[in-house]
Design a protein around this motif. Structure first.
Motif, PDB file in Angstrom:
ATOM      1  N   MET A  14       0.834  -1.205   0.000  1.00 49.54           N
ATOM      2  CA  MET A  14       0.000   0.000   0.000  1.00 49.54           C
ATOM      3  C   MET A  14       0.866   1.251   0.000  1.00 49.54           C
ATOM      4  O   MET A  14       0.577   2.218  -0.725  1.00 49.54           O
ATOM      5  CB  MET A  14      -0.928   0.000   1.213  1.00 49.54           C
ATOM      6  CG  MET A  14      -1.919  -1.130   1.244  1.00 49.54           C
ATOM      7  SD  MET A  14      -2.952  -1.048   2.738  1.00 49.54           S
ATOM      8  CE  MET A  14      -3.955  -2.526   2.498  1.00 49.54           C
ATOM      9  N   ALA A  15       1.912   1.250   0.815  1.00 50.62           N
ATOM     10  CA  ALA A  15       2.820   2.392   0.842  1.00 50.62           C
ATOM     11  C   ALA A  15       3.533   2.541  -0.492  1.00 50.62           C
ATOM     12  O   ALA A  15       3.741   3.659  -0.980  1.00 50.62           O
ATOM     13  CB  ALA A  15       3.819   2.234   1.991  1.00 50.62           C
ATOM     14  N   GLU A  16       3.901   1.411  -1.115  1.00 49.72           N
ATOM     15  CA  GLU A  16       4.522   1.480  -2.436  1.00 49.72           C
ATOM     16  C   GLU A  16       3.565   2.099  -3.453  1.00 49.72           C
ATOM     17  O   GLU A  16       3.976   2.909  -4.289  1.00 49.72           O
ATOM     18  CB  GLU A  16       4.932   0.078  -2.891  1.00 49.72           C
ATOM     19  CG  GLU A  16       6.121  -0.493  -2.146  1.00 49.72           C
ATOM     20  CD  GLU A  16       6.504  -1.869  -2.624  1.00 49.72           C
ATOM     21  OE1 GLU A  16       7.614  -2.325  -2.277  1.00 49.72           O
ATOM     22  OE2 GLU A  16       5.712  -2.504  -3.350  1.00 49.72           O
ATOM     23  N   THR A  17       2.292   1.718  -3.378  1.00 44.24           N
ATOM     24  CA  THR A  17       1.306   2.279  -4.302  1.00 44.24           C
ATOM     25  C   THR A  17       1.181   3.780  -4.113  1.00 44.24           C
ATOM     26  O   THR A  17       1.100   4.541  -5.091  1.00 44.24           O
ATOM     27  CB  THR A  17      -0.058   1.599  -4.107  1.00 44.24           C
ATOM     28  OG1 THR A  17       0.085   0.190  -4.326  1.00 44.24           O
ATOM     29  CG2 THR A  17      -1.102   2.154  -5.064  1.00 44.24           C
ATOM     30  N   ALA A  18       1.184   4.227  -2.863  1.00 46.42           N
ATOM     31  CA  ALA A  18       1.123   5.667  -2.596  1.00 46.42           C
ATOM     32  C   ALA A  18       2.334   6.380  -3.187  1.00 46.42           C
ATOM     33  O   ALA A  18       2.211   7.486  -3.739  1.00 46.42           O
ATOM     34  CB  ALA A  18       1.038   5.916  -1.094  1.00 46.42           C
ATOM     35  N   LYS A  19       3.505   5.778  -3.087  1.00 42.35           N
ATOM     36  CA  LYS A  19       4.716   6.382  -3.650  1.00 42.35           C
ATOM     37  C   LYS A  19       4.648   6.412  -5.169  1.00 42.35           C
ATOM     38  O   LYS A  19       5.021   7.422  -5.800  1.00 42.35           O
ATOM     39  CB  LYS A  19       5.942   5.590  -3.196  1.00 42.35           C
ATOM     40  CG  LYS A  19       7.271   6.123  -3.738  1.00 42.35           C
ATOM     41  CD  LYS A  19       7.572   7.523  -3.210  1.00 42.35           C
ATOM     42  CE  LYS A  19       8.936   8.005  -3.702  1.00 42.35           C
ATOM     43  NZ  LYS A  19       9.231   9.370  -3.207  1.00 42.35           N
ATOM     44  N   ILE A  20       4.160   5.339  -5.766  1.00 39.43           N
ATOM     45  CA  ILE A  20       4.040   5.277  -7.225  1.00 39.43           C
ATOM     46  C   ILE A  20       3.120   6.381  -7.735  1.00 39.43           C
ATOM     47  O   ILE A  20       3.388   7.005  -8.772  1.00 39.43           O
ATOM     48  CB  ILE A  20       3.530   3.886  -7.651  1.00 39.43           C
ATOM     49  CG1 ILE A  20       4.624   2.838  -7.401  1.00 39.43           C
ATOM     50  CG2 ILE A  20       3.105   3.867  -9.108  1.00 39.43           C
ATOM     51  CD1 ILE A  20       4.115   1.408  -7.408  1.00 39.43           C
ATOM     52  N   LEU A  21       2.047   6.640  -7.009  1.00 38.44           N
ATOM     53  CA  LEU A  21       1.093   7.662  -7.424  1.00 38.44           C
ATOM     54  C   LEU A  21       1.522   9.072  -7.035  1.00 38.44           C
ATOM     55  O   LEU A  21       0.995  10.046  -7.566  1.00 38.44           O
ATOM     56  CB  LEU A  21      -0.286   7.363  -6.817  1.00 38.44           C
ATOM     57  CG  LEU A  21      -0.952   6.080  -7.312  1.00 38.44           C
ATOM     58  CD1 LEU A  21      -2.212   5.786  -6.513  1.00 38.44           C
ATOM     59  CD2 LEU A  21      -1.271   6.174  -8.800  1.00 38.44           C
ATOM     60  N   ASN A  22       2.469   9.173  -6.111  1.00 40.73           N
ATOM     61  CA  ASN A  22       2.977  10.470  -5.644  1.00 40.73           C
ATOM     62  C   ASN A  22       4.499  10.410  -5.573  1.00 40.73           C
ATOM     63  O   ASN A  22       5.081  10.450  -4.482  1.00 40.73           O
ATOM     64  CB  ASN A  22       2.419  10.799  -4.249  1.00 40.73           C
ATOM     65  CG  ASN A  22       0.925  10.922  -4.216  1.00 40.73           C
ATOM     66  OD1 ASN A  22       0.379  12.013  -4.350  1.00 40.73           O
ATOM     67  ND2 ASN A  22       0.245   9.807  -4.018  1.00 40.73           N
ATOM     68  N   PRO A  23       5.187  10.303  -6.700  1.00 40.98           N
ATOM     69  CA  PRO A  23       6.632  10.101  -6.661  1.00 40.98           C
ATOM     70  C   PRO A  23       7.403  11.226  -5.992  1.00 40.98           C
ATOM     71  O   PRO A  23       8.521  11.016  -5.526  1.00 40.98           O
ATOM     72  CB  PRO A  23       7.005   9.956  -8.140  1.00 40.98           C
ATOM     73  CG  PRO A  23       5.879  10.573  -8.897  1.00 40.98           C
ATOM     74  CD  PRO A  23       4.662  10.337  -8.074  1.00 40.98           C
ATOM     75  N   GLY A  24       6.813  12.421  -5.928  1.00 38.79           N
ATOM     76  CA  GLY A  24       7.501  13.532  -5.298  1.00 38.79           C
ATOM     77  C   GLY A  24       7.336  13.587  -3.798  1.00 38.79           C
ATOM     78  O   GLY A  24       8.015  14.370  -3.120  1.00 38.79           O
ATOM     79  N   ALA A  25       6.439  12.783  -3.252  1.00 40.65           N
ATOM     80  CA  ALA A  25       6.195  12.787  -1.807  1.00 40.65           C
ATOM     81  C   ALA A  25       7.119  11.810  -1.094  1.00 40.65           C
ATOM     82  O   ALA A  25       7.597  10.834  -1.679  1.00 40.65           O
ATOM     83  CB  ALA A  25       4.742  12.433  -1.518  1.00 40.65           C
ATOM     84  N   THR A  26       7.354  12.079   0.169  1.00 41.72           N
ATOM     85  CA  THR A  26       8.036  11.122   1.036  1.00 41.72           C
ATOM     86  C   THR A  26       6.964  10.227   1.644  1.00 41.72           C
ATOM     87  O   THR A  26       6.060  10.710   2.324  1.00 41.72           O
ATOM     88  CB  THR A  26       8.810  11.837   2.154  1.00 41.72           C
ATOM     89  OG1 THR A  26       9.819  12.672   1.575  1.00 41.72           O
ATOM     90  CG2 THR A  26       9.458  10.835   3.092  1.00 41.72           C
ATOM     91  N   TYR A  29      -4.190  -8.325  -8.656  1.00 37.38           N
ATOM     92  CA  TYR A  29      -4.804  -7.744  -7.465  1.00 37.38           C
ATOM     93  C   TYR A  29      -3.837  -6.729  -6.870  1.00 37.38           C
ATOM     94  O   TYR A  29      -2.615  -6.919  -6.900  1.00 37.38           O
ATOM     95  CB  TYR A  29      -5.093  -8.880  -6.495  1.00 37.38           C
ATOM     96  CG  TYR A  29      -5.879  -8.547  -5.265  1.00 37.38           C
ATOM     97  CD1 TYR A  29      -6.855  -7.548  -5.245  1.00 37.38           C
ATOM     98  CD2 TYR A  29      -5.673  -9.276  -4.098  1.00 37.38           C
ATOM     99  CE1 TYR A  29      -7.578  -7.286  -4.100  1.00 37.38           C
ATOM    100  CE2 TYR A  29      -6.393  -9.030  -2.953  1.00 37.38           C
ATOM    101  CZ  TYR A  29      -7.344  -8.029  -2.954  1.00 37.38           C
ATOM    102  OH  TYR A  29      -8.057  -7.775  -1.810  1.00 37.38           O
ATOM    103  N   ILE A  30      -4.369  -5.654  -6.322  1.00 36.80           N
ATOM    104  CA  ILE A  30      -3.528  -4.579  -5.794  1.00 36.80           C
ATOM    105  C   ILE A  30      -2.653  -5.043  -4.642  1.00 36.80           C
ATOM    106  O   ILE A  30      -1.623  -4.427  -4.349  1.00 36.80           O
ATOM    107  CB  ILE A  30      -4.400  -3.368  -5.387  1.00 36.80           C
ATOM    108  CG1 ILE A  30      -3.536  -2.110  -5.252  1.00 36.80           C
ATOM    109  CG2 ILE A  30      -5.192  -3.678  -4.114  1.00 36.80           C
ATOM    110  CD1 ILE A  30      -4.341  -0.820  -5.143  1.00 36.80           C
ATOM    111  N   ASN A  31      -3.017  -6.161  -4.001  1.00 39.96           N
ATOM    112  CA  ASN A  31      -2.206  -6.713  -2.919  1.00 39.96           C
ATOM    113  C   ASN A  31      -0.995  -7.423  -3.521  1.00 39.96           C
ATOM    114  O   ASN A  31      -0.876  -8.649  -3.517  1.00 39.96           O
ATOM    115  CB  ASN A  31      -3.019  -7.695  -2.090  1.00 39.96           C
ATOM    116  CG  ASN A  31      -4.148  -7.034  -1.339  1.00 39.96           C
ATOM    117  OD1 ASN A  31      -4.674  -6.006  -1.767  1.00 39.96           O
ATOM    118  ND2 ASN A  31      -4.560  -7.618  -0.229  1.00 39.96           N
ATOM    119  N   SER A  32      -0.078  -6.639  -4.049  1.00 38.47           N
ATOM    120  CA  SER A  32       1.091  -7.158  -4.763  1.00 38.47           C
ATOM    121  C   SER A  32       2.195  -6.110  -4.707  1.00 38.47           C
ATOM    122  O   SER A  32       1.931  -4.917  -4.522  1.00 38.47           O
ATOM    123  CB  SER A  32       0.734  -7.485  -6.216  1.00 38.47           C
ATOM    124  OG  SER A  32       0.113  -6.390  -6.866  1.00 38.47           O
TER     125      SER A  32
END
Length: 307
Positions: free
Chosen positions: A49-61, A97-100
């Motif tokens: 889930m954290a990886e997905t957030a980073k992928i969608l927001n590459p500029g965020a920490t 599935y997103i759980n990956s």
């Protein structure tokens, strides 16, 4: 001014949910993360889930409170073996599935959540396409059974949902039958014999909405086959109902995700202060490859559900 946004999955502890700016399931949190315009995202969930957030927001920490917060669907999947499996079906669409993991997503054509998987795969089949599905074997088996698909399936399971079993349900149901009404609602990560017994099958938010909208026998027992964290939200929404987690063996209604529960209050507080596991190991190329199937899913979902 630094903008810190804290996200929490429904399966985290109630105290952690109370610390969050947004509580939700995978789809809700994916959309929120994409649009948050945050400098720092603290993700009280698991690593994918954290990886997905980073992928969608590459500029965020993006910070995961505890490095051990993983998922059996990830740990049971060797990405090299997955790539070889996918290569066996060059004329198929690979739906994951997103759980990956991020590497897994980069090998996918579409990403789905438990909320939109039925609709997305139905849409692909309506276009005459063939599909392979990974990583959740139970979810894929349910889709094949429910809709008559013949999708080749990867073989990994959620270790929490896979513990629900028909024999335990039979005993629980026998204690209720003849004494009142009972229902079973279940997450599609559960084994097929359990899903065949369910009155409703849906995503975490779908099950929560089912409980909120329940208008049947007020004395009924409602069994819930998913991780026990959602029972907190269900009890908040409907304190009048007899809600019980489905048993995993005789007498036990105690099925928790150990990885979600690593998101303690102290761990989340430390992450909000900048400590924790920073998702800084994904290359731009990896994120670009993984983002494409995620964005396909988000665009589909926004159009279909007006999310």
């Amino acid at each position: 001014m630094t903008r810190v946004v804290t996200l929490a999955h429904y399966y985290t502890q109630p105290e952690v949910q109370q610390m969050a700016d947004k509580v939700g399931d995978s789809l809700e949190l994916s959309l929120y993360a994409r649009d948050a315009e945050a400098d720092i995202i603290v993700f009280a969930g698991v690593r994918f889930m954290a990886e997905t957030a980073k992928i969608l927001n590459p500029g965020a920490t993006v910070i995961l409170p505890d490095s051990g917060s993983t998922c059996s669907l990830v740990t049971q999947t060797d990405v090299g073996a997955l790539a070889a499996w996918r290569a066996r079906y060059p004329d198929h669409v690979h739906v994951s599935y997103i759980n990956s993991s991020a590497e897994h997503k980069a090998l996918s054509d579409w990403i789905v959540t438990s909320r939109n998987v039925d609709d997305i795969i139905a849409d692909l089949y309506s276009q005459g396409k063939k599909v392979i599905f990974s990583p959740d074997r139970n979810m894929g088996a349910y889709l094949n059974f429910q809709y008559g698909y013949d999708m080749p399936l990867w073989s990994a399971v959620c270790e929490v949902h896979d513990k629900f079993n028909e024999a335990a349900l039979d005993e629980a149901f026998a204690a209720i039958d003849g004494k009142g009404t009972r229902f079973l609602i279940a997450h599609p990560e559960s084994p097929l014999p359990v899903l065949k017994r369910a009155d409703y099958i849906g995503s975490t938010s779908g099950m929560l909405n089912w409980v909120r909208d329940y208008a049947g026998d007020p004395s009924a027992v409602l069994f819930v086959a998913t991780e026990d964290g959602i029972l907190y939200n269900m009890h908040q929404a409907r304190p009048d109902l007899d809600l019980r987690q489905a048993p995993i063996y005789t007498g036990c209604q105690c099925n928790s995700c150990p990885y979600m529960k690593l998101n303690t209050v102290d761990a989340v507080r430390r992450a909000q202060a900048g400590a924790g596991t920073v998702i800084d190991y994904l290359t731009p190329a990896q994120m670009d490859a993984a983002r494409l199937p995620i964005e396909r899913m988000l665009e589909f979902s926004q159009q279909r559900y007006r999310a």
